[in-house]
Design an enzyme around this catalytic site. Structure first.
Site, mmCIF file in Angstrom:
data_model
loop_
_atom_site.group_PDB
_atom_site.id
_atom_site.type_symbol
_atom_site.label_atom_id
_atom_site.label_comp_id
_atom_site.label_asym_id
_atom_site.label_seq_id
_atom_site.Cartn_x
_atom_site.Cartn_y
_atom_site.Cartn_z
ATOM 1 C CE LYS B 208 40.909 28.279 33.602
ATOM 2 N NZ LYS B 208 39.908 27.861 34.579
ATOM 3 N N GLY B 260 42.198 36.805 39.716
ATOM 4 C CA GLY B 260 42.182 35.644 40.600
ATOM 5 C C GLY B 260 43.111 35.845 41.771
ATOM 6 C CB SER B 261 44.524 33.454 44.152
ATOM 7 O OG SER B 261 45.327 32.611 43.363
ATOM 8 C CB THR B 262 48.169 37.190 45.423
ATOM 9 O OG1 THR B 262 47.303 38.325 45.526
ATOM 10 C CG2 THR B 262 49.603 37.662 45.415
ATOM 11 N N GLY B 265 48.613 34.500 40.314
ATOM 12 C CA GLY B 265 49.166 35.666 39.627
ATOM 13 C C GLY B 265 50.681 35.602 39.559
ATOM 14 C CD GLU B 282 40.851 42.618 40.262
ATOM 15 O OE1 GLU B 282 41.293 42.302 41.399
ATOM 16 O OE2 GLU B 282 39.679 42.473 39.901
ATOM 17 C CB CYS B 316 39.375 40.850 44.555
ATOM 18 S SG CYS B 316 38.499 41.574 43.188
ATOM 19 C CD GLU B 413 41.664 37.974 48.612
ATOM 20 O OE1 GLU B 413 42.528 37.333 48.003
ATOM 21 O OE2 GLU B 413 40.921 38.807 48.060
#
Lengths: 306, 504
Positions: B208, B260-262, B265, B282, B316, B413
């Site tokens: 996706k 993507g974002s933490t 995640g 990641e 990132c 971030e």
């Protein structure tokens, strides 16, 4: 009463900033990615033409050859009206008088190489006399070479003093200091030599004599431009830059202009502060200018080979 | 010489200084040099790529993807529902069991090589679409994204029949169906990072792309079709968060690969807890870029610029925290400001553009929020004085000085062109500060001293540490994080491991 020369404390030139080879070469290649077209190209080419020091530095130079070169300097390509002249004509000291007379009233400067060009292997008093002779004959600019041997031997103060003395001998003439970067070996040393030259009073720093390979390259020129920028910030004094040798194509010359624009900015984008030491470049620029005007490339035979 | 009329200009902010400054707004300026849009074909509407064919979404829903540089609509793409995900996972499962698992590795490699070559052939078109859909400058998509994506396919194609050498004395078997969810900052490249190792090791894929940048992944689907990959080996579903959640929660998925974002995640990790799904994540980063006083400063400055402004800072591993030794701080900051002035911000399709458009309105809002937080926290802001286009999402290159470790702009971030500069005095101090972050994806060290580089890299808790350079990527080199930057490695030999089951 000024201190005697040997008592003056000079900066420790071994502390000049270090240069990272990979980084500087990467940065220099970025300037070649700019897309230069249309009026930017046309204006850039005119600017390049106006920054050229037309040069003849051969053992076989004669009055006749120099006069022809001077005519070319004033009339780069009369078939295309409205072109700027070149910046200067660069000759050996014995030819200065001839060039001065031939260029009278044109505003084009006469530059002379001195200090036992190109090797610089001569006693200091000879170098000073060489310089004074050129200036007395009417040279507006002096292109000296540094003592590379002494520089490699770490005798930076010797190199510094020599430049300072030649500067004194120049009087009103502007001094260009040739580092002969092809003999220096590393970017670190190019930077160090640039710092010495500027500190000692150079009006211009110049890459090469044109007699040694490699001559000017973009990374070397970038290192020198950054040295000029740092010196300017420290002292407020502008120093000119002249890459010489190895720039024979317009496209490459435009990449150099991009570099000047993005490192030093507007103030350096004139022939007062930036020069190209190149002779074959002029005809390539003219060829491109004619192409921009007419849309057609002309054969090399249409451009005078002086 | 022609001078361009000046449009909106911002006044240089911060304190007025009496010192001399170079003037970068020169009378000799670059004429526009836009890449031509006609070299790329974008359909009006895209369906879902399932089982090797384009299928209408069962949800019957479509959403628009826009060009962030001018806010114009580029295309409509299908929104995959849970039912569509089921279809795709079924197709991937069938392809895995019946075809891909059984295929000799050498044959698998041929397909991946084919994809790599077609990506190269269509490099120009892919670069243009990447720039149109995501806002990144064409120079980057042309010189970095697309060639690196092709290289990843080439690299992993090479591994397909050599897995016994990657894991000596072990037998490898694929995991099954991999569910892969990728971000919007490097759409095609991330698709390559995910798909290439999965296929090489014998897995099939449901991928996706991000909702704001689906187009190059859909182009990649066309390439996969052209490469004649067996149906169902790669399925590409467009959609937003709900589609991603459906993939993550699908019981038929054996492995999740997410970039993507933490925040997301963590949600994924919670969702797959208790299942036997493997995962690599990641996630975010807040990389420390450290300049010591003995560094080659001009090259370090260039590295910092590249580290934070590459891809508008949507990276990132962006070097968003600059630690500079106090003795050279003033000089480094001055050089940074000068360099920022020569960055060209504008139309991403222009070949001269250094910094393009921010990926989305939402992201621009986030960046602006952090800039105002930074100001409120008392840090000193400086932004370049460049002209910004009237339409589209743009942000000037920005830096903050006088930043403290406790400032939010130094901790969180931002994912935009905003640099926080913090000074330090000693090696121990900077190690402590650099490691004082929930993230640990990457770091940079700038010094002329070799021994210092090794000392620093040993003590920095980051997955990648660059020395005297930044943002260098190669398919052969692993990439991944420590701490909240995720786990698992992508790229290189290490990148094979998350996709195989090892048996002796």
């Amino acid at each position: 009463m000024p201190l005697p020369r040997e008592k003056i404390i000079r900066p420790d030139f071994s502390l000049s900033p270090r240069i990272d080879q990979v980084g500087v070469e990467e940065r220099a290649s970025r300037f070649t990615k700019r897309s230069i077209k249309k009026e930017t190209k046309l204006n850039g080419l005119k600017l390049v033409l106006n920054m050229i020091d037309l040069t003849t530095l051969e053992g076989k130079d004669t009055d006749g050859k120099v006069k022809q070169l001077c005519y070319k300097a004033m009339h780069p390509h009369d078939a295309l009206p409205g072109l700027p002249t070149v910046a200067a004509v660069c000759v050996y000291p014995t030819m200065v008088k001839v060039a001065k007379k031939a260029l009278e009233g044109s505003g084009i400067k006469v530059a002379s190489v001195t200090t036992a060009f190109p090797s610089g292997q001569a006693p200091r008093d000879v170098k000073i006399r060489d310089t004074k002779y050129a200036v007395a004959n009417g040279a507006d600019e002096v292109d000296m070479v540094i003592s590379r041997g002494k520089f490699h031997a770490g005798e930076y103060n010797f190199v510094y003093d020599e430049i300072a003395m030649i500067k004194e001998a120049c009087g009103e003439a502007r001094l260009k200091v040739i580092l002969e970067t092809g003999e220096l070996g590393t970017y670190d040393k190019v930077r160090r030599a640039s710092d010495i030259a500027m500190q000692a009073g150079a009006d211009f720093i110049k890459t090469s004599t044109g007699k040694i390979q490699p001559a000017a390259t973009m990374p070397v020129t970038l290192v020198m431009l950054e040295a000029i920028r740092d010196f300017y910030y420290r002292t407020g004094k502008m120093t000119g830059m002249k890459p010489a040798g190895g720039i024979s194509k317009s496209k490459l010359a435009l990449h150099y202009l991009v570099m000047v624009k993005e490192v030093l900015g507007e103030d350096w984008l004139s022939n007062e502060w930036f020069r190209f030491g190149a002779s074959s470049l002029a005809n390539d620029v003219l060829m491109q200018l004619v192409k921009e005007e007419t849309g057609l490339y002309q054969a090399g035979n249409y451009f005078s080979a002086d | 010489m022609a001078t361009k009329k000046k449009a909106v200009r911002s006044k240089p902010s911060g304190k007025k200084s009496n010192t001399i400054r170079l003037k970068f707004d020169t009378s000799w300026s670059y004429a526009p040099a836009p890449e031509s849009k006609s070299a790329a074909t974008i359909d009006k509407q895209y369906d879902l790529f399932i089982n090797g064919t384009w299928q209408k979404p069962l949800s019957k829903k479509y959403f628009s993807t826009i060009n962030p540089a001018n806010e114009e609509k580029l295309a409509e793409v299908a929104e995959a529902s849970e039912a569509d995900v089921n279809k795709a996972v079924d197709a991937a499962r069938t392809a895995y069991e019946d075809v891909w698992k059984k295929m000799p590795p050498k044959e698998r490699a041929k397909y991946i090589f084919r994809i790599a070559r077609i990506v190269q052939e269509k490099a120009r078109e892919l670069a243009i679409i990447e720039t149109l859909d995501g806002g990144k400058p064409i120079r980057e998509s042309r010189d970095f994204d697309v060639p690196t994506a092709a290289n990843h396919f080439f690299y992993y194609a090479g591994w397909a029949d050599k897995l016994e050498y990657a894991f000596p004395n072990r037998r490898t078997s694929p995991l099954g169906v991999a569910g892969q969810i990728i971000p919007w900052n490097f759409p095609l490249l991330m698709a390559a990072w995910k798909i290439a190792p999965a296929l090489a090791t014998g897995n099939t894929v449901v991928l996706k792309p991000a909702e704001t940048t689906p187009l190059t992944a859909l182009k990649l689907a066309e390439i996969i079709q052209e490469a004649d990959l067996p149906p169902g080996v790669v399925n590409i579903l467009t959609g937003a968060g709900a589609t991603g959640a459906a993939i993550v929660n699908h019981p038929g998925i054996n492995k999740i690969a997410f970039t993507g974002s933490t925040e997301v995640g963590k949600i994924i990790q919670r969702a797959i807890a208790g299942t036997n799904k493997k995962a690599t994540l990641e996630l975010g980063g807040k990389a420390a870029n450290i300049i010591f006083e003995d560094a080659p400063l001009d090259q370090a400055v260039e590295g910092v610029i590249n580290g934070i402004f590459f891809n508008q800072g949507h990276v990132c591993c962006a070097g968003s925290r600059l630690y500079v030794q106090e003795s050279v701080a003033k000089e480094v900051i001055r050089k940074l400001k000068d360099r920022m002035e020569s960055l060209l911000v504008g139309d991403p399709l222009d070949k001269n553009t250094d910094i393009g458009a921010i990926n989305s309105k939402q992201q621009l809002d986030t960046i602006r929020k952090y800039i105002s937080i930074g100001k409120k926290e008392g840090a000193e802001m400086y932004e370049s004085s460049c002209r910004l286009p009237g339409k589209g999402f743009y942000c000037r290159p920005t830096l903050f000085t006088n930043v403290a470790q406790s400032n939010r702009i130094a901790q969180e971030e931002i994912f935009g062109p905003v640099l926080a500069i913090i000074t330090f005095r000693t090696d121990d101090e900077v190690i402590e500060k650099a490691n004082n972050s929930p993230y640990g994806l990457s770091a940079g060290v700038w010094t002329d001293k070799g021994s210092k580089i090794f000392n620093m890299t040993k003590r920095l808790r980051a997955g990648v540490v660059w020395a005297n350079t930044f943002n260098k990527f190669d398919p052969a080199s692993p990439f991944g994080g420590y701490k909240e930057s995720g786990f698992g490695r992508e790229g290189g030999l290490h990148g094979l491991l998350p996709y195989v089951q090892l048996t002796s």
